[in-house]
Design a protein around this motif. Structure first.
Motif, PDB file in Angstrom:
ATOM      1  N   GLY A 178       0.738  -1.147   0.014  1.00  0.00           N
ATOM      2  CA  GLY A 178      -0.015  -0.027  -0.117  1.00  0.00           C
ATOM      3  C   GLY A 178       0.826   1.223   0.052  1.00  0.00           C
ATOM      4  N   HIS A 179       2.146   1.039   0.434  1.00  0.00           N
ATOM      5  CA  HIS A 179       3.008   2.249   0.168  1.00  0.00           C
ATOM      6  C   HIS A 179       4.266   1.838   0.050  1.00  0.00           C
ATOM      7  N   CYS A 180       5.475   2.632  -0.495  1.00  0.00           N
ATOM      8  CA  CYS A 180       6.538   2.341  -0.895  1.00  0.00           C
ATOM      9  C   CYS A 180       7.406   3.620  -1.111  1.00  0.00           C
ATOM     10  N   GLU A 181       8.455   3.813  -0.299  1.00  0.00           N
ATOM     11  CA  GLU A 181       9.154   5.121  -0.516  1.00  0.00           C
ATOM     12  C   GLU A 181      10.557   5.129  -0.081  1.00  0.00           C
ATOM     13  N   ILE A 182      11.573   5.748  -0.397  1.00  0.00           N
ATOM     14  CA  ILE A 182      12.569   5.887   0.098  1.00  0.00           C
ATOM     15  C   ILE A 182      12.995   7.455   0.494  1.00  0.00           C
ATOM     16  N   LEU A 183      13.090   7.559   1.761  1.00  0.00           N
ATOM     17  CA  LEU A 183      13.583   8.887   2.331  1.00  0.00           C
ATOM     18  C   LEU A 183      14.864   8.975   2.412  1.00  0.00           C
ATOM     19  N   ALA A 184      15.365  10.193   2.314  1.00  0.00           N
ATOM     20  CA  ALA A 184      16.804  10.438   2.333  1.00  0.00           C
ATOM     21  C   ALA A 184      17.379  11.749   3.135  1.00  0.00           C
ATOM     22  N   ARG A 185      18.475  11.508   3.997  1.00  0.00           N
ATOM     23  CA  ARG A 185      18.734  12.509   4.749  1.00  0.00           C
ATOM     24  C   ARG A 185      19.427  13.623   3.632  1.00  0.00           C
ATOM     25  N   ARG A 186      19.403  14.885   4.062  1.00  0.00           N
ATOM     26  CA  ARG A 186      20.062  16.110   3.471  1.00  0.00           C
ATOM     27  C   ARG A 186      21.369  16.033   3.827  1.00  0.00           C
ATOM     28  N   GLY A 187      22.291  16.681   3.022  1.00  0.00           N
ATOM     29  CA  GLY A 187      23.767  16.740   3.480  1.00  0.00           C
ATOM     30  C   GLY A 187      24.014  17.696   4.613  1.00  0.00           C
ATOM     31  N   SER A 188      23.055  18.618   4.712  1.00  0.00           N
ATOM     32  CA  SER A 188      23.403  19.891   5.407  1.00  0.00           C
ATOM     33  C   SER A 188      23.395  19.575   7.172  1.00  0.00           C
ATOM     34  N   ARG A 198      21.083   6.772  16.808  1.00  0.00           N
ATOM     35  CA  ARG A 198      20.688   8.400  16.789  1.00  0.00           C
ATOM     36  C   ARG A 198      19.551   8.615  16.112  1.00  0.00           C
ATOM     37  N   LEU A 199      19.190   8.195  14.786  1.00  0.00           N
ATOM     38  CA  LEU A 199      17.858   8.170  14.195  1.00  0.00           C
ATOM     39  C   LEU A 199      16.670   7.721  15.076  1.00  0.00           C
ATOM     40  N   LEU A 200      16.802   6.798  15.672  1.00  0.00           N
ATOM     41  CA  LEU A 200      15.641   6.157  16.358  1.00  0.00           C
ATOM     42  C   LEU A 200      15.344   7.066  17.754  1.00  0.00           C
ATOM     43  N   GLN A 201      16.576   7.541  18.012  1.00  0.00           N
ATOM     44  CA  GLN A 201      16.494   8.596  19.491  1.00  0.00           C
ATOM     45  C   GLN A 201      15.606   9.706  19.094  1.00  0.00           C
ATOM     46  N   LEU A 202      16.041  10.297  18.038  1.00  0.00           N
ATOM     47  CA  LEU A 202      15.273  11.455  17.362  1.00  0.00           C
ATOM     48  C   LEU A 202      13.876  11.458  17.003  1.00  0.00           C
ATOM     49  N   GLY A 260      22.153  19.292  10.413  1.00  0.00           N
ATOM     50  CA  GLY A 260      20.725  19.136  11.116  1.00  0.00           C
ATOM     51  C   GLY A 260      20.156  17.852  10.257  1.00  0.00           C
ATOM     52  N   GLY A 261      20.741  17.271   8.999  1.00  0.00           N
ATOM     53  CA  GLY A 261      20.235  16.344   8.365  1.00  0.00           C
ATOM     54  C   GLY A 261      19.407  15.439   8.860  1.00  0.00           C
ATOM     55  N   THR A 262      19.831  14.685   9.759  1.00  0.00           N
ATOM     56  CA  THR A 262      19.415  13.555  10.490  1.00  0.00           C
ATOM     57  C   THR A 262      17.969  14.049  11.350  1.00  0.00           C
ATOM     58  N   ALA A 263      18.036  15.045  12.180  1.00  0.00           N
ATOM     59  CA  ALA A 263      16.952  15.736  12.672  1.00  0.00           C
ATOM     60  C   ALA A 263      15.882  15.953  11.630  1.00  0.00           C
ATOM     61  N   LYS A 264      15.950  16.564  10.458  1.00  0.00           N
ATOM     62  CA  LYS A 264      15.160  16.785   9.654  1.00  0.00           C
ATOM     63  C   LYS A 264      14.390  15.630   8.930  1.00  0.00           C
ATOM     64  N   LEU A 265      15.355  14.489   8.783  1.00  0.00           N
ATOM     65  CA  LEU A 265      14.949  13.382   8.188  1.00  0.00           C
ATOM     66  C   LEU A 265      14.071  12.641   9.060  1.00  0.00           C
ATOM     67  N   SER A 266      14.156  12.573  10.461  1.00  0.00           N
ATOM     68  CA  SER A 266      13.425  11.955  11.635  1.00  0.00           C
ATOM     69  C   SER A 266      11.985  12.770  11.573  1.00  0.00           C
ATOM     70  N   GLY A 288      22.459   7.809   4.484  1.00  0.00           N
ATOM     71  CA  GLY A 288      21.279   8.468   5.243  1.00  0.00           C
ATOM     72  C   GLY A 288      20.039   8.275   4.559  1.00  0.00           C
ATOM     73  N   ARG A 289      19.786   7.157   4.402  1.00  0.00           N
ATOM     74  CA  ARG A 289      18.327   6.486   3.647  1.00  0.00           C
ATOM     75  C   ARG A 289      17.731   5.669   4.519  1.00  0.00           C
ATOM     76  N   ILE A 290      16.511   5.681   4.215  1.00  0.00           N
ATOM     77  CA  ILE A 290      15.643   4.786   4.749  1.00  0.00           C
ATOM     78  C   ILE A 290      14.440   4.356   4.002  1.00  0.00           C
ATOM     79  N   GLY A 291      14.157   3.087   3.672  1.00  0.00           N
ATOM     80  CA  GLY A 291      13.069   2.575   2.775  1.00  0.00           C
ATOM     81  C   GLY A 291      11.845   2.295   3.617  1.00  0.00           C
ATOM     82  N   LEU A 292      10.759   2.427   3.359  1.00  0.00           N
ATOM     83  CA  LEU A 292       9.455   2.278   4.084  1.00  0.00           C
ATOM     84  C   LEU A 292       8.463   1.655   2.892  1.00  0.00           C
ATOM     85  N   MET A 293       7.900   0.438   3.535  1.00  0.00           N
ATOM     86  CA  MET A 293       6.977  -0.086   2.813  1.00  0.00           C
ATOM     87  C   MET A 293       5.739  -0.743   3.729  1.00  0.00           C
ATOM     88  N   ALA A 294       4.519  -0.290   3.594  1.00  0.00           N
ATOM     89  CA  ALA A 294       3.267  -0.944   4.153  1.00  0.00           C
ATOM     90  C   ALA A 294       2.731  -2.158   3.288  1.00  0.00           C
TER      91      ALA A 294
END
Length: 327
Positions: free
Chosen positions: A141-151, A190-194, A153-159, A251-257
């Motif tokens: 029902g859902h599939c995408e790959i999210l990516a952290r920006r290189g700037s 770190r990503l999980l904590q944020l 605070g990128g991990t915080a924005k990805l979270s 800095g990537r994470i794939g999600l699938m539902a």
């Protein structure tokens, strides 16, 4: 013209102990064969990889072989590639063998020895997809790959982006269970904590209630991990809906539902799905054609870098590399 956006899993075959899975050759009507590997394109020149690739190819298949890769999130890229093509039936091979070659690429990317300490496992898995519900195990029902920006605070924005996505999915799929994406890397923790801080209370089950992953230590299953997680939660009994996530270097994470469509006795459950599927818009980087070597051709020197680690490709959602294989 794309033939709708529905996407169903009709079969999953795991290569266990190097054996060819029973029934693998039985699929009919396959119009597209997609291969993915975290080790990128050079793996297809390894004799063991060629053996698995040829065993996985549907009998009589004469279409093109598409190879896509974006580290360990390659499986999500294969789904994005399939849904945005005008074909109905597709076979996907997640190819992470031989382990020695994959380990070499992990070490080059500083994810193995001298880095996070990941140890490549010798694994391969096939998944058959269809845009028709008949004979399906699950609906994607859902599939995408999210990516952290290189700037900064990128991990915080990805979270933040990940939190919004999980909240939307849990709203669309009440009762959905989430398989943890955590692994032994410091970035994962770190990503999980944020993320834990950013999730709205009650909108998403807290991470301590997420289902365990097949990957819980240094043993690394690369692009096959999401398929192993699906298989490990399909018979216990399966939750009505399952959200599978997998981290990838850069800095990537794939999600699938997924929504399961079969009950324990293997028959199809008569459930009408009420939500519209959503898929990320593919962002491909085409790298041209590669000739697949014959059985006795010389294997080239192993790579000294991996594309997914290049910073120029960071921060692009639903991005992956693509090659076309020819024999």
């Amino acid at each position: 013209m794309i033939l709708g956006t529905d996407c169903y899993i009709t079969a999953i075959y795991l290569f266990e102990g190097g054996e060819i899975p029973t029934g693998l050759d039985g699929a009919e009507g396959i119009e597209l064969f997609i291969v993915t590997s975290s080790a990128e394109i050079d793996i297809v020149h390894e004799p063991r990889a060629r053996e698995i690739l040829r065993a996985s190819m549907p009998r009589g298949y004469t279409g093109e072989i598409v190879f896509v890769s974006i580290g360990c999130t390659g499986l999500f890229a294969t789904v994005l590639e399939f849904v945005q093509r005008s074909v109905r039936y597709c076979r996907i091979l997640a190819l992470e063998t031989p382990a020695s070659f994959v380990q070499h690429t992990l070490d080059v990317a500083k994810l193995g020895d001298g880095g996070d300490g990941f140890i490549a496992q010798d694994v391969a898995c096939v998944m058959d997809l269809s845009k028709e519900r008949k004979g399906a195990i699950a609906k994607i029902g859902h599939c995408e790959i999210l990516a952290r920006r290189g700037s900064f605070g990128g991990t915080a924005k990805l979270s933040q982006e990940l939190a919004r996505c999980l909240e939307n999915l849990c709203l669309r799929l009440p009762g959905a269970e989430i398989v943890t994406f955590e692994n032994v890397s410091l970035w994962s923790q770190r990503l999980l904590q944020l993320l834990t801080v950013m999730l709205r209370e009650g909108a998403v089950p807290p991470p301590e209630r997420w289902l365990p992953s097949i990957e819980s230590d240094e043993r690394h299953f690369m692009s096959v991990r999401p398929l192993l997680d699906m298989l490990s939660h399909i018979n216990h009994p399966p939750p009505q809906a399952l959200i599978v996530a997998c981290l990838g270097a850069g800095g990537r994470i794939g999600l699938m539902a997924l929504e399961w469509l079969r009950v324990d006795d293997g028959t199809t459950e008569p459930v009408r799905l009420t939500y519209e599927p959503t898929f990320g818009k593919a962002d491909r980087h085409d790298l041209g054609e590669i000739a697949l070597l014959g059985e006795h051709d010389t294997v080239p020197v192993r790579p000294t870098h991996v594309l997914y680690a290049d910073r120029e490709f960071y921060g692009r959602n639903n991005f992956y590399f693509q090659w076309t294989l020819r024999n």
